[in-house]
Write an enzyme that holds these catalytic residues in place. Sequence first.
Site, PDB file in Angstrom:
ATOM      1  CG  PHE A   1      35.405  42.342  48.180  1.00 38.72           C
ATOM      2  CD1 PHE A   1      36.017  43.458  48.719  1.00 38.72           C
ATOM      3  CD2 PHE A   1      36.139  41.530  47.333  1.00 38.72           C
ATOM      4  CE1 PHE A   1      37.334  43.774  48.412  1.00 38.72           C
ATOM      5  CE2 PHE A   1      37.461  41.822  47.028  1.00 38.72           C
ATOM      6  CZ  PHE A   1      38.062  42.953  47.554  1.00 38.72           C
TER       7      PHE A   1
ATOM      8  CG  ASP B   1      51.360  41.221  49.836  1.00 39.02           C
ATOM      9  OD1 ASP B   1      51.722  42.393  50.076  1.00 39.02           O
ATOM     10  OD2 ASP B   1      50.157  40.898  49.750  1.00 39.02           O
TER      11      ASP B   1
ATOM     12  CE  LYS C   1      47.291  47.728  52.236  1.00 42.43           C
ATOM     13  NZ  LYS C   1      47.012  47.850  50.788  1.00 42.43           N
TER      14      LYS C   1
ATOM     15  CB  THR D   1      40.676  40.096  46.923  1.00 41.87           C
ATOM     16  OG1 THR D   1      41.297  41.280  47.456  1.00 41.87           O
ATOM     17  CG2 THR D   1      39.792  39.477  48.001  1.00 41.87           C
TER      18      THR D   1
END
Length: 468
Positions: A460, A225, A268, A135
């Site tokens: 969202f 990424d 993460k 996104t």
Amino acid sequence: MTLCIGGKMNDLTHLAEPYKIKMVEPIKVLSRDGREKAIKEAGYNTFLLKSADVWIDLLTDSGTAAMTDYQWAGMMLGDEAYAGSRNFYFLEEVVRDIMGYRHLVPTHQGRAAEHILSRYYIKPGDHVPGNMYFTTTRLHQEMAGATFHDVIIDEAHDPYTELPFKGNVDLIKLEKLVEEVGAEKIPYITVGAPVNMAGGQPVSMANMRDVSHFCRKRGIKVVLDAARILENCYFIKNREEGYKNKTLKNICRELCSYTDACTMSAKKDAYVNIGGWLSMNDEDFFTEAKKQVVVYEGLHTYGGMAGRDMEAVARGFKEATENEEIVSWRIAQVEYLGHGLMQADIPIVRPIGGHAVFVDAKAFFPHISQDEFPAQTLAAELYVESGVRTMERGIVSAGRDPETGKNRYPKLELVRITIPRRAYTNSHMNVVIEGVKNLWKRRNEIKGLKMVFEPESLRFFQAKFERV
């Protein structure tokens, strides 16, 4: 339900978490009536729920990890100098050692790195391929004037195809794009490793090598990424021939060697609550990135992070790379949840990914059309049923085409049940399994949603809905 984790029935160390708990945070569950009221006030959008109203929060694994004593101790060594913090130099050393890039620019999180990258490389009219969109990544590319192109293999769009590396780039699709628009119009390709929107599916080393060879012959940069790179490395170690006896660090170094730069959300795989970086080998890009980070983040030796945060990032990334049990248990817990749902015949994306279990909302609610948001409905109803917060990854997340203004209709309409690192036990996973099973039993009674408020972008996060 079996207690076997990672297929090691005789190894008792794999029956329990590889850590002990020093601090606990009390959590409470609202009554069902309370949850009904809360989700209605939130517009049936789990992002708009208050944390205090959530029992088990599986919205995201981004910044929700529990840190180790080694990380917390390091935070006391924070050097909060405006320029030249010693914590920056330690972070730079750790990232160079693990990933191999020459340069590092710290940012407050991954999307800040995406912003700087997009502003540097993209010119209006450019085209940026990637192995499925993410996104914020796609939005930054579009805001800079580029068009995104999905070049992931077709199998990634089928939730039930069993392939070890469903995140791989399709070289035929990539070559076709080059032929259509010209290599000079493609500044770089973004390779997510693993691919979040496909269900946490990894990329193979062989594919990464082929992508690098293809792009470098044509002057196209390869950008990684790397938010969950250690999870991808774990899958390479366990699924790809020739890597079984290699360390995560060695695998990571090789993977990064096939790329020119990376964006990293440290929230993460560095097991922290905030932080990120942009790494590269190109000197000119490094010089410009340092200039941009000063404008949008902070000086190039802190980039939006406090010194103590950089120390926690460096220590967390180093720990997770050098102690493979950290990553293996993390993935084993995701597998525990996934296998529990599969045993109950719940339709989930297969094979199970590294950071989350993705429920196929189309199969869960075949009577609800995409225009009535089946994944958004499932996430909202699961919260009401069990107090568990998850998130939609379907038509709402896909958003609208910026040229036509029409909804994008992704093939995958998923609910992501995302597991924070070291925050919950498998007893919590059992609660999730029971909640989904209870909802499955009455799935035919549930109706969809209609959108009553839609923001211009990244809808969202803020959109609101009402029950049909």
